[in-house]
Design a protein around this motif. Structure first.
Motif: not given
Length: 496
Positions: A438-446, A453-458, A464-471
């Motif tokens: 688990g971690g920060l939610k990102i989109d396909t552009e990191a 549900g919106n990108p945080i600008p900048g 491993e700080v991100t989540g969603g890639i490994h389930g």
């Protein structure tokens, strides 16, 4: 250089660099930035991009940013670069590689994607997994061609949960190969790395766009690192934070040691959350099944599991497929007598598993009393008070399976190798916390996504700080692929 030796080097680095910040890199217009605050005023340094974290993801991102012609600085709170990549085996999965072609292994991007999704109980973000699978081969080729990482040309590992061997194996079987080459590339490109400089806050302008980082160096000086284009968070997971583990999944409490380096405390997650970043899958914490019962450190000697070693319990019985998923094996071990497992292998498996790379760790395990080498199975079993008669019967049956080419008990994947050549080895193993999915939610552009549900600008993130890639579960060899693929994507995205 493996587990024990690498940990020793890390501890030594902390001691030796108490008086050192950064690593002497050039810094152009900010060449005086390392001077102490003499008047109590907060210093400022200005770059196009600020990368928080000097592990594999952060270094990959920084190299790509600088290669695109932008200025970048890396902030690393520890006294050494590398993060968990440094203490990893360094293997990374990729389909359709030149190594698979040489070895005649058929694989595909789609099969790799399916294995990864299935390995995480189909709970991963399929869009992110698709990006991972589509960019895996280019990631390993980038490491080879641009970073000069050397890989074994005649060997691939098949981690649990993968349908075919696809993990490229760095020379020496260590994350040292990756980090040393990434570090060399960073130095060659004159990318400043501020070691022992801890990011405390991610800054924004009046419009809410991320535009910098407030950090504190080892002397307590506060420094503002301005980011004209954005910030990339690559601070790793939270496996070394008992507080965060218990907060998000109370199962992983004081009973568990951790394989992670001590800097894996979730700092980037906490800082981004303060800006409204969404979190995903924080309860999904992975243990590595074959670690030292004394230190909790991941054992690379125990990688014999991938090359033919058999896992048994105190009663001398097999109880799980040795190449199953990490979480499955870990839970199976914990359900055995004393919550322990025992790996047994022979000389054939020893030679197949590149044991010569791990002899320092091997000798340390022997000293700890968690590994025995013996002329007979009986002698090895008695050392750990394993049921000798049942173990002999188990191995005899397994040897029949090897002869017939089919494991009738657990349908073991990969090659089944009989244990027939003395001397024999038995290693005592236990699960330790290893990876936080688990971690920060990102989109396909990191891009980091907020709670609306919106990108945080900048703001961008990778590793491993991100989540969603490994389930719910990460397959072995996918972490390094993840950090390189998304580290490079974050670099591309921040410069758009």
């Amino acid at each position: 250089m493996k587990s024990f030796k690498r940990i020793s080097i890390i501890l030594l680095a902390i001691v030796l660099s108490l008086s050192a910040v950064g690593c002497g890199q050039k810094n152009g217009e900010n060449a005086d930035a390392d001077t102490p605050n003499k008047d109590g005023q907060v210093k400022e340094e200005v770059y196009d991009v600020v990368v928080i974290g000097g592990g594999g993801a952060g270094l990959s991102a920084a190299i790509e940013v600088k290669g695109a012609g932008a200025s970048v600085v890396v902030l690393e709170k520890m006294a050494f670069i590398g993060g968990n990549t440094l203490i990893s085996g360094g293997e990374l999965n990729a389909p359709e590689t030149w190594i698979q072609e040489k070895l005649g292994i058929e694989d595909s991007i789609e099969q790799y994607k399916e294995d990864t999704l299935k390995g995480g109980d189909n709970q991963a973000d399929e869009k992110l997994v698709t990006v991972l699978a589509n960019n895996a081969r280019s990631a390993i080729e980038w490491l080879r061609d641009e970073v000069n990482v050397s890989f074994k040309e005649d060997y691939l590992m098949q981690f649990g949960g993968h349908s075919v061997p696809r993990a490229a194996y760095p020379e020496g079987g260590s994350g040292d190969e990756l980090i040393s080459k990434l570090g060399t590339k960073v130095e060659e490109m004159d990318i400043p790395v501020r070691k022992q400089t801890k990011a405390e806050e991610i800054l924004t302008d009046e419009s809410g766009k991320v535009n910098g980082v407030r950090a504190v160096d080892k002397d307590g000086n506060e420094i503002i690192f301005k980011a004209n284009k954005g910030v990339i968070v690559a601070t790793g997971g939270f496996g070394s934070s008992l507080e965060m583990r218990k907060k998000y999944n109370p199962e992983y409490d004081e009973r568990y040691m951790s394989t992670d380096q001590p800097g894996s405390t979730g700092d980037g997650i906490v800082m981004a959350e303060e800006l409204g970043a969404a979190l995903i899958g924080m309860e999904n914490i992975q243990t590595y099944p074959t670690c030292s019962p004394v230190t909790g450190v991941l054992s690379y000697v125990a990688d014999t599991r991938f090359d033919g070693a058999v896992l048994v319990n105190k009663e001398g019985n097999r109880f799980v497929e040795e190449l199953d998923r990490r979480d499955v094996i870990s839970k199976a071990i914990l359900s055995q007598t004393d919550g322990m497992g025992y790996l047994i292998w022979d000389t054939t498996v020893k030679n197949k598993s590149h044991m010569d790379n791990y002899m320092k760790e091997f000798d340390q395990l022997v000293k700890q009393g968690t590994l025995i080498k013996a002329d007979t199975i009986e002698e090895a079993a008695k050392f750990f008070d394993i049921n000798v008669d049942q173990l002999k019967e188990t191995i005899a049956k397994y040897n029949e399976y090897a002869t017939n080419g089919k494991d009738e008990d657990f349908n073991r994947r990969g090659e089944i190798i009989g244990l027939t050549e003395a001397p024999y080895y038995i290693q005592k193993v236990v699960p330790s916390v290893h990876h936080t999915m688990g971690g920060l939610k990102i989109d396909t552009e990191a891009r980091v996504i907020n709670n609306e549900g919106n990108p945080i600008p900048g703001l961008f993130a990778a590793g491993e700080v991100t989540g969603g890639i490994h389930g719910t579960n990460r397959l072995g060899g996918n972490a390094i692929t993840d950090i390189v693929v998304f580290g490079r994507i974050a670099a591309e995205s921040v410069l758009k």
